[in-house]
Motif scaffolding. Structure first.
Motif, mmCIF file in Angstrom:
data_model
loop_
_atom_site.group_PDB
_atom_site.id
_atom_site.type_symbol
_atom_site.label_atom_id
_atom_site.label_comp_id
_atom_site.label_asym_id
_atom_site.label_seq_id
_atom_site.Cartn_x
_atom_site.Cartn_y
_atom_site.Cartn_z
ATOM 1 N N ALA A 43 0.818 -1.212 0.000
ATOM 2 C CA ALA A 43 0.000 0.000 0.000
ATOM 3 C C ALA A 43 0.854 1.266 0.000
ATOM 4 O O ALA A 43 0.377 2.330 -0.367
ATOM 5 N N LEU A 44 2.093 1.160 0.419
ATOM 6 C CA LEU A 44 2.980 2.329 0.437
ATOM 7 C C LEU A 44 3.837 2.414 -0.819
ATOM 8 O O LEU A 44 4.330 3.486 -1.185
ATOM 9 N N LEU A 45 4.024 1.290 -1.485
ATOM 10 C CA LEU A 45 4.980 1.174 -2.594
ATOM 11 C C LEU A 45 4.743 2.129 -3.776
ATOM 12 O O LEU A 45 5.724 2.690 -4.303
ATOM 13 N N PRO A 46 3.520 2.353 -4.242
ATOM 14 C CA PRO A 46 3.359 3.196 -5.434
ATOM 15 C C PRO A 46 3.946 4.599 -5.293
ATOM 16 O O PRO A 46 4.368 5.190 -6.282
ATOM 17 N N HIS B 219 1.400 4.307 -10.604
ATOM 18 C CA HIS B 219 -0.009 4.357 -10.204
ATOM 19 C C HIS B 219 -0.901 3.886 -11.355
ATOM 20 O O HIS B 219 -1.977 4.445 -11.585
ATOM 21 N N SER B 220 -0.463 2.873 -12.076
ATOM 22 C CA SER B 220 -1.205 2.423 -13.267
ATOM 23 C C SER B 220 -1.442 0.919 -13.238
ATOM 24 O O SER B 220 -0.814 0.185 -12.455
ATOM 25 N N ALA B 221 -2.305 0.479 -14.124
ATOM 26 C CA ALA B 221 -2.553 -0.956 -14.271
ATOM 27 C C ALA B 221 -1.293 -1.666 -14.736
ATOM 28 O O ALA B 221 -1.051 -2.825 -14.367
ATOM 29 N N LEU B 222 -0.486 -0.970 -15.514
ATOM 30 C CA LEU B 222 0.775 -1.547 -15.981
ATOM 31 C C LEU B 222 1.684 -1.904 -14.801
ATOM 32 O O LEU B 222 2.337 -2.950 -14.798
ATOM 33 N N ALA B 223 1.719 -1.055 -13.793
ATOM 34 C CA ALA B 223 2.540 -1.331 -12.602
ATOM 35 C C ALA B 223 2.022 -2.547 -11.852
ATOM 36 O O ALA B 223 2.812 -3.372 -11.373
ATOM 37 N N PRO C 137 -8.940 14.488 -6.129
ATOM 38 C CA PRO C 137 -9.177 15.206 -7.393
ATOM 39 C C PRO C 137 -8.082 14.983 -8.437
ATOM 40 O O PRO C 137 -8.354 15.030 -9.631
ATOM 41 N N ARG C 138 -6.859 14.752 -7.994
ATOM 42 C CA ARG C 138 -5.769 14.531 -8.948
ATOM 43 C C ARG C 138 -5.952 13.230 -9.720
ATOM 44 O O ARG C 138 -5.492 13.100 -10.843
ATOM 45 N N GLY C 139 -6.599 12.255 -9.100
ATOM 46 C CA GLY C 139 -6.916 10.996 -9.757
ATOM 47 C C GLY C 139 -5.691 10.226 -10.209
ATOM 48 O O GLY C 139 -4.579 10.463 -9.723
ATOM 49 N N LEU C 140 -5.912 9.291 -11.115
ATOM 50 C CA LEU C 140 -4.839 8.401 -11.576
ATOM 51 C C LEU C 140 -4.863 8.265 -13.086
ATOM 52 O O LEU C 140 -5.927 8.286 -13.698
ATOM 53 N N ARG C 141 -3.694 8.047 -13.636
ATOM 54 C CA ARG C 141 -3.594 7.689 -15.052
ATOM 55 C C ARG C 141 -3.497 6.166 -15.107
ATOM 56 O O ARG C 141 -2.424 5.609 -15.319
ATOM 57 N N LEU C 142 -4.624 5.516 -14.897
ATOM 58 C CA LEU C 142 -4.640 4.051 -14.791
ATOM 59 C C LEU C 142 -4.156 3.365 -16.057
ATOM 60 O O LEU C 142 -3.614 2.267 -15.989
ATOM 61 N N ALA C 143 -4.377 3.989 -17.196
ATOM 62 C CA ALA C 143 -3.967 3.393 -18.471
ATOM 63 C C ALA C 143 -2.655 3.997 -18.961
ATOM 64 O O ALA C 143 -2.417 4.061 -20.168
#
Ligand SMILES: [Zn+2]
Length: 165
Positions: A38-41, A72-76, A112-118
């Motif tokens: 949970a801390l790693l990203p 912070h992505s699905a790739l990670a 609000p900053r959200g994530l670039r999941l893709a």
């Protein structure tokens, strides 16, 4: 979110997910790995809890890839799973780290900053409920943990696990 929030959400995510995966919910090692996951990203942020402890790596990642980019992505997540499989990690270890990691992404999604999941695509996903470090953040974390606690207390986890089989 702040590191303390990720610790709490990561632990709660493990306690909720372990019964669904038929893994030992109260295993201290697994719980610790979930919190570590949970801390790693935030290794991509030199001022974060993990970033301060991994300099100069965090400084390099921040400079090259930026904060809330690839880590912070699905790739990670996919990369972590493949890396753990290649390293021969036990299922309990891999699942605990992955669940913690996913909990981090879910928690940051609520800002609000959200994530670039893709990632590397530029689209940002967000469910902006609270700003990182704002007074609302602990309230959101409390609501999440309360919801998980209520769900576990009322035995929904075993029932859902039976339904998933
Ligand atoms: Zn983060």
């Amino acid at each position: 979110m702040m590191a303390r929030s990720h610790v709490v959400v990561g632990a709660a995510a493990w306690l909720a997910a372990a019964p669904l995966l038929h893994l030992p919910q109260l295993d201290a090692g697994a719980l610790t790995l979930a919190v570590a996951g949970a801390l790693l990203p935030d290794v991509d942020h030199p001022q974060s809890w993990v970033g301060r402890r991994t300099r100069p790596l965090s400084t390099l990642i921040a400079a090259v890839l930026g904060h809330r980019g690839v880590t912070h992505s699905a790739l990670a997540v996919a990369g972590l799973v493949v890396l753990l499989a290649q390293a021969g990690a036990r299922r309990l270890t891999a699942d605990a780290l992955a669940i913690g990691y996913l909990s981090h992404l879910a928690a940051d999604l609520l800002t609000p900053r959200g994530l670039r999941l893709a990632w590397p695509l530029r689209r940002v996903w967000a469910v902006p409920l609270c700003r990182t470090g704002s007074p609302a953040e602990p309230l959101i974390v409390l609501a999440l943990v309360g919801g998980i606690g209520w769900w576990l207390w009322h035995g929904s986890a075993p029932a859902l696990a039976r339904w998933l089989r």
